[in-house]
Design an enzyme around this catalytic site. Structure first.
Site, mmCIF file in Angstrom:
data_model
loop_
_atom_site.group_PDB
_atom_site.id
_atom_site.type_symbol
_atom_site.label_atom_id
_atom_site.label_comp_id
_atom_site.label_asym_id
_atom_site.label_seq_id
_atom_site.Cartn_x
_atom_site.Cartn_y
_atom_site.Cartn_z
ATOM 1 N N GLY A 109 -7.373 4.009 -18.683
ATOM 2 C CA GLY A 109 -7.926 4.502 -19.936
ATOM 3 C C GLY A 109 -6.884 5.089 -20.857
ATOM 4 C CD GLU A 112 -9.087 0.541 -21.109
ATOM 5 O OE1 GLU A 112 -9.877 -0.405 -21.222
ATOM 6 O OE2 GLU A 112 -9.279 1.523 -20.357
#
Length: 254
Positions: A109, A112
């Site tokens: 994450g 991302e």
């Protein structure tokens, strides 16, 4: 806004910091929601540039909160992914340039989150990657789509399929980050970039971002570019920029 995210705005530059250094800034639900709220606040306050980073010396964002995810049902995982997509789309759609100041681990994450930004500047200590495959899952906050736009299709597939982690220099060679600087120069370099961007015309930057981010087939994307280009001819930025050029002086944008 949760205490795990801070937002500071100075000289039209908003700095969003994920502040969970004890957990390497892992993204739990309150933190993801707070990222969304902070971006909304930065936009409402008129910030021209958004810088995203992580607290502490070890991590940008080490990833999603695995201790939270491990017991999720498919329905709960879908809700978690939706929250991540909402927060990261807010960054992607912020009406000005966004810079990921990658000061350490940016995995899962965290990678991302960096990919949702327009630019990525990495410390020499940074490590980036999408290692979700080794947890039995895949990227769920936009990584399968944004990564291939940044590094190309096959490189994205290799990074996701094998779960490789890239040091800063390899990330630069892959095109995953735009530049690598010494760790103790990271703050100064990002501050310089952000300051330079605040001097550019606000409307034109927003239009450029919208055109670059346009979705659809090539025809639709080119049509979007034409619209963004034409609409700028009704802005003070365009008038000032062109008048300054003709008059051989530096422009004074709003």
């Amino acid at each position: 806004m949760a205490e795990t995210v801070t937002l500071e705005i100075e000289a039209e530059i908003a700095t969003l910091t994920v502040d969970r250094p004890e957990a390497l800034n892992a993204l739990n639900v309150p933190t993801v929601d707070a990222i969304r709220d902070a971006v909304t606040e930065a936009e409402a306050e008129g910030a021209r540039v958004l810088v995203v980073t992580g607290a502490g010396e070890k991590a940008f964002v080490a990833g999603a909160d695995i201790s939270y995810m491990k017991s999720l049902s498919p329905a709960e995982a879908k809700q978690y992914a939706e929250k991540g997509h909402t927060a990261f789309r807010a960054i992607e759609n912020f009406p000005g340039p966004t810079i990921a100041k990658v000061n350490g681990f940016a995995l899962g994450g965290g990678c991302e989150l960096a990919l949702a930004c327009d630019m990525r500047v990495a410390s020499e200590r940074a490590v980036l990657g999408q290692p979700e495959i080794d947890l039995g899952i895949i990227p769920g906050f936009g990584g399968t789509q944004r990564l291939k736009r940044v590094v190309g299709d096959e490189r994205a597939r290799r990074l996701i399929y094998f779960g490789d982690r890239l040091d800063a220099q390899d990330a630069y060679e892959y095109g995953l980050v735009g530049e690598v600087v010494a760790h103790d120069e990271l703050d100064e370099r990002v501050a310089s970039l952000a300051s330079d961007l605040t001097k550019k015309p606000r409307h034109a930057l927003a239009a450029a971002k919208d055109a670059i981010n346009a979705q659809g087939d090539l025809t639709a994307r080119l049509e979007r570019e034409q619209i963004e280009f034409a609409d700028l001819f009704d802005t003070p930025d365009q008038r000032e920029g062109m008048e300054a050029f003709v008059e051989k002086r530096e422009p004074d944008f709003e």
